[in-house]
Motif scaffolding. Structure first.
Motif, PDB file in Angstrom:
ATOM      1  N   MET A  42      40.820  39.283  46.638  1.00 11.96           N
ATOM      2  CA  MET A  42      41.446  37.979  46.937  1.00 11.96           C
ATOM      3  C   MET A  42      42.849  37.916  46.371  1.00 11.96           C
ATOM      4  O   MET A  42      43.160  38.608  45.401  1.00 11.96           O
ATOM      5  CB  MET A  42      40.668  36.845  46.221  1.00 11.96           C
ATOM      6  N   ASP A  43      43.644  37.014  46.905  1.00 16.22           N
ATOM      7  CA  ASP A  43      44.831  36.547  46.192  1.00 16.22           C
ATOM      8  C   ASP A  43      44.339  35.496  45.201  1.00 16.22           C
ATOM      9  O   ASP A  43      43.687  34.529  45.613  1.00 16.22           O
ATOM     10  CB  ASP A  43      45.817  35.879  47.166  1.00 16.22           C
ATOM     11  N   GLY A  44      44.617  35.700  43.892  1.00 16.88           N
ATOM     12  CA  GLY A  44      44.081  34.738  42.924  1.00 16.88           C
ATOM     13  C   GLY A  44      44.463  35.069  41.500  1.00 16.88           C
ATOM     14  O   GLY A  44      45.584  35.522  41.240  1.00 16.88           O
ATOM     15  N   TYR A  45      43.481  34.858  40.605  1.00 15.44           N
ATOM     16  CA  TYR A  45      43.733  35.032  39.166  1.00 15.44           C
ATOM     17  C   TYR A  45      42.577  35.824  38.567  1.00 15.44           C
ATOM     18  O   TYR A  45      41.412  35.499  38.811  1.00 15.44           O
ATOM     19  CB  TYR A  45      43.870  33.666  38.484  1.00 15.44           C
ATOM     20  N   ALA A  46      42.930  36.864  37.770  1.00 18.00           N
ATOM     21  CA  ALA A  46      41.926  37.707  37.127  1.00 18.00           C
ATOM     22  C   ALA A  46      41.773  37.292  35.671  1.00 18.00           C
ATOM     23  O   ALA A  46      42.763  36.945  35.008  1.00 18.00           O
ATOM     24  CB  ALA A  46      42.346  39.176  37.211  1.00 18.00           C
ATOM     25  N   LEU A  47      40.531  37.310  35.193  1.00 19.28           N
ATOM     26  CA  LEU A  47      40.289  36.964  33.784  1.00 19.28           C
ATOM     27  C   LEU A  47      39.006  37.644  33.341  1.00 19.28           C
ATOM     28  O   LEU A  47      38.305  38.282  34.140  1.00 19.28           O
ATOM     29  CB  LEU A  47      40.176  35.445  33.621  1.00 19.28           C
ATOM     30  N   HIS A  48      38.712  37.503  32.025  1.00 21.42           N
ATOM     31  CA  HIS A  48      37.407  37.948  31.541  1.00 21.42           C
ATOM     32  C   HIS A  48      36.508  36.724  31.463  1.00 21.42           C
ATOM     33  O   HIS A  48      36.940  35.663  31.018  1.00 21.42           O
ATOM     34  CB  HIS A  48      37.525  38.614  30.164  1.00 21.42           C
ATOM     35  N   THR A  49      35.242  36.885  31.898  1.00 19.80           N
ATOM     36  CA  THR A  49      34.355  35.708  31.950  1.00 19.80           C
ATOM     37  C   THR A  49      34.058  35.146  30.557  1.00 19.80           C
ATOM     38  O   THR A  49      33.642  33.993  30.438  1.00 19.80           O
ATOM     39  CB  THR A  49      33.044  36.037  32.680  1.00 19.80           C
TER      40      THR A  49
END
Ligand code: AMP
Ligand code: MG
Length: 402
Positions: free
Chosen positions: A56-63
């Protein structure tokens, strides 16, 4: 003499093709390999995709940072587009990321941009919590390094070339094209472009056959016209046998006195004349001359087309090592009736139109114009009749000419 069923003839033809040695192989650039037959397994040296990437176009993070992401927002610590090698993600931050870009070490999920709001301070607020792995296409999801992707005997479709390219290979090993000689027999034949004398007809089979062979990617040896004369028949077959992997003839295999091809094959070769339960195409013949297989097609133009597509095409594909050689048959409602049962399996020139099969007109084996109007063949089994609306088998030209 009783007639041989089409299925039995095909079985024998395929057995005969399987018994021939495969042509040698050649290595081709992918650009030139469409439609050719794979000779060796294709193995991948890479995982595909080669690394975890964003779907996706979006935002990556750690859960683990999810609570902070939904409650007070996360600073955006880097921007990762496709083709970049990202830095590891700092804990307590997220990364702007685009489709196909590598997921940074330290991130384990991606939220689509529609669910993330950026405030005045530049903090990213996530609308809802995510699960680990969400919107990430994991490394090796499509293909694992070391695995066999494609097996020998496959005719390469565009997507097969795509798969081979996706593991970084630019060449492929295929079987050499078959050298197929095409010989039209008949004293009455004259080539188009010439004046038509009394008793003569133009040679149409040569073009039908060469066209079919070109669509299959074979190397054609155009042997022109052969007169109805025993000595000429013998010497021409002898010459062609030395050059071709297979000889395809039209005409001269019926039981008439001027059918010298059949006679020559019987006297100087090995003739396996069957009398097939097929209409059109009953006199179809398999033979061998000076070690080379000869497929003898009837002379009638519609019979040439039908026997090529149903018998010769699978034979040639099997000679190249192809496993799947039989055409796809669809069951479709008939838009016509067939009130009189025949004693042969009948292939009718037909059109599939708006989900129904219609006949295109005159079904005589000498008539080619109805084959031109057709987009496939309707098959009626021996002994069967048909009412309008009954299911009938349909073989689309789309699957028969390639
Ligand atoms: P044959 O099997 O030789 O008796 O031929 C059967 C019918 O097909 C005859 O009417 C021939 O004139 C016709 N025919 C044979 N060869 C060709 C050809 N190459 N092109 C068009 N018609 C042909
Ligand atoms: Mg003839």
């Amino acid at each position: 003499m009783s007639l041989m069923a089409v299925s039995e003839a095909l079985h024998r033809l395929l057995a005969s093709a399987s018994a021939e040695p495969l042509p040698e192989t050649e290595t081709l650039k992918l650009e030139a390999a469409l439609g050719r037959v794979l000779a060796r397994p294709v193995r991948s040296a890479y995982d595909v995709p080669p690394w975890d990437n964003s779907a996706m176009d979006g935002y990556a993070l750690h859960t683990d940072d999810m609570e902070m992401a939904t409650a007070q927002g996360l600073p955006v610590s880097q921007r990762i587009t496709a083709g970049m090698a990202p830095e590891p993600l700092a804990r307590g931050t997220c990364a702007r990321i685009f489709t196909g870009a590598p997921v940074p070490a330290g991130a384990n999920s991606v939220e689509m941009q529609e669910n993330v709001h950026i405030d005045d301070q530049g903090l990213a607020h996530f609308a809802k919590a995510l699960n680990p792995g969400q919107n990430i296409r994991p490394q090796g999801q499509d293909i694992r390094a070391g695995h066999i992707l494609l097996e020998p005997g496959l005719r390469l479709k565009p997507q097969d070339l795509g798969i081979i390219a996706s593991v970084g290979l630019d060449t492929v090993e295929v079987t050499r094209a078959l050298r197929v000689a095409v010989l039209s027999t008949g004293d009455e034949l004259v080539e188009p472009g010439q004046p038509l004398g009394p008793g003569q007809i133009f040679n149409s089979n040569r073009f039908t056959l060469i066209g079919c062979l070109q669509r299959l990617g074979h190397q054609v040896i155009d042997a022109g016209i052969l007169a109805d004369e025993p000595e000429a028949t013998r010497t021409r077959l002898q010459t062609l046998a030395g050059r071709a992997d297979v000889i395809i003839t039209s005409g001269g295999v019926s039981v008439g006195e001027a059918d010298y091809l059949g006679q020559t094959l019987r006297e100087h070769g090995e003739l396996d004349m069957w009398k097939l339960a097929i209409k059109p195409g009953k006199p179809f013949t398999l033979a061998r001359f000076a070690g080379t297989p000869v497929l003898g097609l009837p002379g009638n133009p519609a019979a040439v087309l039908v026997t090529f597509l149903l018998l010769v095409r699978p034979y040639l594909l099997r000679r190249l090592g192809v496993h799947e050689v039989e055409p796809v048959k669809l069951e479709v409602p008939a838009g016509f009736e067939w009130p009189r049962a025949g004693n042969r399996e009948e292939y009718l020139r037909a059109r599939l139109e708006q989900g129904r099969v219609m006949l295109t007109g005159n079904q005589s084996s000498g008539v080619l114009s109805t084959a031109s109007l057709a987009n496939g063949l309707a098959c009626i089994q021996a002994g069967k009749t048909l009412a309008e609306g009954d299911q009938v088998l349909f073989l689309s030209f789309a699957g028969l000419f390639d």
